[in-house]
Design an enzyme around this catalytic site. Structure first.
Site, PDB file in Angstrom:
ATOM      1  N   SER A   1       0.687  -1.346   0.019  1.00 19.38           N
ATOM      2  CA  SER A   1      -0.167  -0.077  -0.185  1.00 19.38           C
ATOM      3  C   SER A   1       0.672   1.376   0.099  1.00 19.38           C
ATOM      4  CB  SER A   1      -0.917  -0.119   1.094  1.00 19.38           C
ATOM      5  OG  SER A   1      -2.084  -0.874   0.813  1.00 19.38           O
TER       6      SER A   1
ATOM      7  N   LYS B   1       0.000   3.637  -2.603  1.00 20.29           N
ATOM      8  CA  LYS B   1      -0.967   4.562  -2.794  1.00 20.29           C
ATOM      9  C   LYS B   1      -0.564   6.193  -2.410  1.00 20.29           C
ATOM     10  CE  LYS B   1      -4.721   1.696  -0.775  1.00 20.29           C
ATOM     11  NZ  LYS B   1      -3.898   0.540  -0.318  1.00 20.29           N
TER      12      LYS B   1
ATOM     13  N   SER C   1      -5.964   3.558   4.693  1.00 18.85           N
ATOM     14  CA  SER C   1      -5.316   2.579   3.508  1.00 18.85           C
ATOM     15  C   SER C   1      -6.302   1.976   2.747  1.00 18.85           C
ATOM     16  CB  SER C   1      -4.377   1.726   3.946  1.00 18.85           C
ATOM     17  OG  SER C   1      -3.528   1.114   2.851  1.00 18.85           O
TER      18      SER C   1
END
Length: 474
Positions: free
Chosen positions: A109, A112, A169
């Protein structure tokens, strides 16, 4: 009478001899006394000199000891339990620690961060607004993993979805933002890869907006091929550098400890970043809370392990750390603490040259047709390096490149670039030579001279050249 005169003549040389002997005796006595005085005065002076020399020798020992205490510990001594780690200072871009930092690895993640950057940048440029409403599509509604369970057709503002992405997230919120911005996630992925090239990220490749493995994406929306998302720790640090530099207000999202996405939600989402300084009062997280830490992004998948890009500020200095492949959620923060402590404990940002500095040997440039043909030159900005604490930074080397002689013509405004100067410094304990190049600019206007002055100058140059030509004949 004659006898008396003869006797007087005989006595006169004797008197002169006696007088000379007395003078000689006096001078000898005076010389001996002066010599004694000098000798006795030198004794305490020499004693003092010996004392001062001994004191000086004694004082050098603590200095040497101090130099030893300020030496940088080896990176190996940190005992990092990660696949890779990087530490940089974002203003200068200096790398302070690099452990396998150039290897492309799955970032999970932390992907991101690129989605966050692009969305925030488009809002900053006025192409979107934080309160614009996003309608959730099928792709976002079917996205798995960490999520806020968006349904197709749900509507939320860009800001609400952005917070869900930054704090919780949320994969579905991330996909919804990507599709709203670019029309489809695949179109957004192209934007991500284009940005990666612009930023100078050497290993990064994005397959989606979330960091999920391609196999975990909804079948209908999977990225063609099998080129998964990868990013080195160094690339993650570069990406974080762009976030904190171009969007210094990032902390309004990353420091949120918890966030209730819907009024009907029974529990708020909790920030995955346990190292937030504010967590020092939270029972479950206070052991991880780190002074000055205000971001940035965690990541975890089976293939990636546990990753974290962190950033903290102390005494006005911000550092960015990246760890990838830690064994547990808690371990990624323990290892990040080691990396950040290594930076804050051993380094400092030091201004080497203030702005508007005159460079020795390049104090002026010649400007043709100006009232005053010699124009002073200064640097356009300050030069700072991140150096080991307490290191002597006086031995800075400079390399000047000025505009070619005769290439500058009035009028020129103050602040016109007329060259560059590169400052370099090799700090003890660092492998790299620190370098920074800044512009050399005019410190005042170079106004054009009037026609009469130019005429007189031309006549003077003519006769000067003529005289030199004649002189060279002989």
């Amino acid at each position: 009478m004659r006898g008396a005169l003869r006797a007087l003549k005989l006595k006169t040389p004797i008197r002169k001899q006696t007088t000379s002997k007395r003078r000689f005796l006096r001078k000898s006595v005076a010389s001996v006394m002066l010599l004694n005085m000098l000798c006795f005065s030198l004794v305490p002076a020499m004693a003092m000199a010996e004392t001062n020399q001994a004191a000086g020798a004694a004082s050098t020992k603590p200095a040497a000891a101090q130099a030893a205490t300020t030496s940088i510990p080896s990176v190996q001594s940190l005992g990092l339990q990660v696949k890779s780690a990087v530490l940089i200072e974002p203003v200068s871009g200096q790398v302070l620690l690099n452990v396998n930092g150039d290897e492309a690895l799955p970032p999970a993640s932390m992907t991101k961060m690129m989605t966050e950057y692009i969305v925030a940048d488009l809002v900053k440029k006025g192409k979107f607004k934080w309160d614009d409403v996003v309608t959730v599509g099928k792709n976002a509604s079917e996205t798995i993993g960490s999520r806020i369970f968006l349904a197709e057709g749900d509507q939320h503002t860009i800001k609400e979805l952005y917070i869900a992405m930054a704090v919780g997230s949320a994969n579905d919120a991330t996909v919804a933002l990507a599709e709203h911005v670019a029309g489809s996630e695949q179109a957004f992925v192209k934007m991500m890869n284009d940005e990666a090239k612009r930023m100078g990220m050497k290993t990064a490749h994005f397959a989606n907006s979330t960091g999920l493995d391609i196999a975990d994406m909804p079948k209908e929306f999977r990225t063609p091929g099998n080129q998964e998302t990868v990013m080195s720790a160094m690339d993650a640090a570069i990406l974080a550098k762009y976030i904190v530099t171009d969007h210094p207000d990032f902390t309004q999202f990353t420091t949120i400890q918890n966030y209730k996405f819907r009024k009907r939600d029974t529990k708020p989402m909790v920030n995955w970043n346990w190292m937030l300084e504010a967590n020092k009062n939270v029972t479950n997280f206070k052991q991880y809370a780190y002074p000055g830490l205000d971001g940035l992004k965690t990541g975890h998948t089976k293939n990636a392990g546990n990753c974290f890009t962190g950033t903290a500020v102390r005494n006005g200095t911000r550092l960015i750390s990246v760890v990838m492949g830690a064994k547990t959620e808690g371990a990624r923060f323990v290892e990040s603490r080691k990396v950040l402590d290594y930076g804050f404990n051993n380094f400092e940002v030091k201004q080497i040259v203030p702005p508007k500095t005159t460079v020795t040997g390049a104090e002026n440039v010649t400007v043709k047709k100006a009232k005053n043909t010699s124009i002073p030159v200064v640097t356009d900005q300050a030069v700072s390096f991140v150096v080991p604490k307490g290191v002597d930074t006086t031995k800075i080397q400079t390399k000047v490149a000025l505009a070619e002689e005769g290439s500058l013509t009035a009028p020129l405004k103050q602040g016109t670039k007329v060259g560059t100067v590169t400052y370099s410094f090799k700090a003890p304990g660092l492998e790299q030579t620190l370098e920074k190049t800044v512009n050399l600019i005019t410190a005042q206007d170079a106004e054009k001279a009037g026609w009469f002055k130019l005429l007189m100058r031309a006549i003077g140059d003519f006769f000067r050249d003529l005289f030199n030509g004649i002189k060279n004949l002989f």
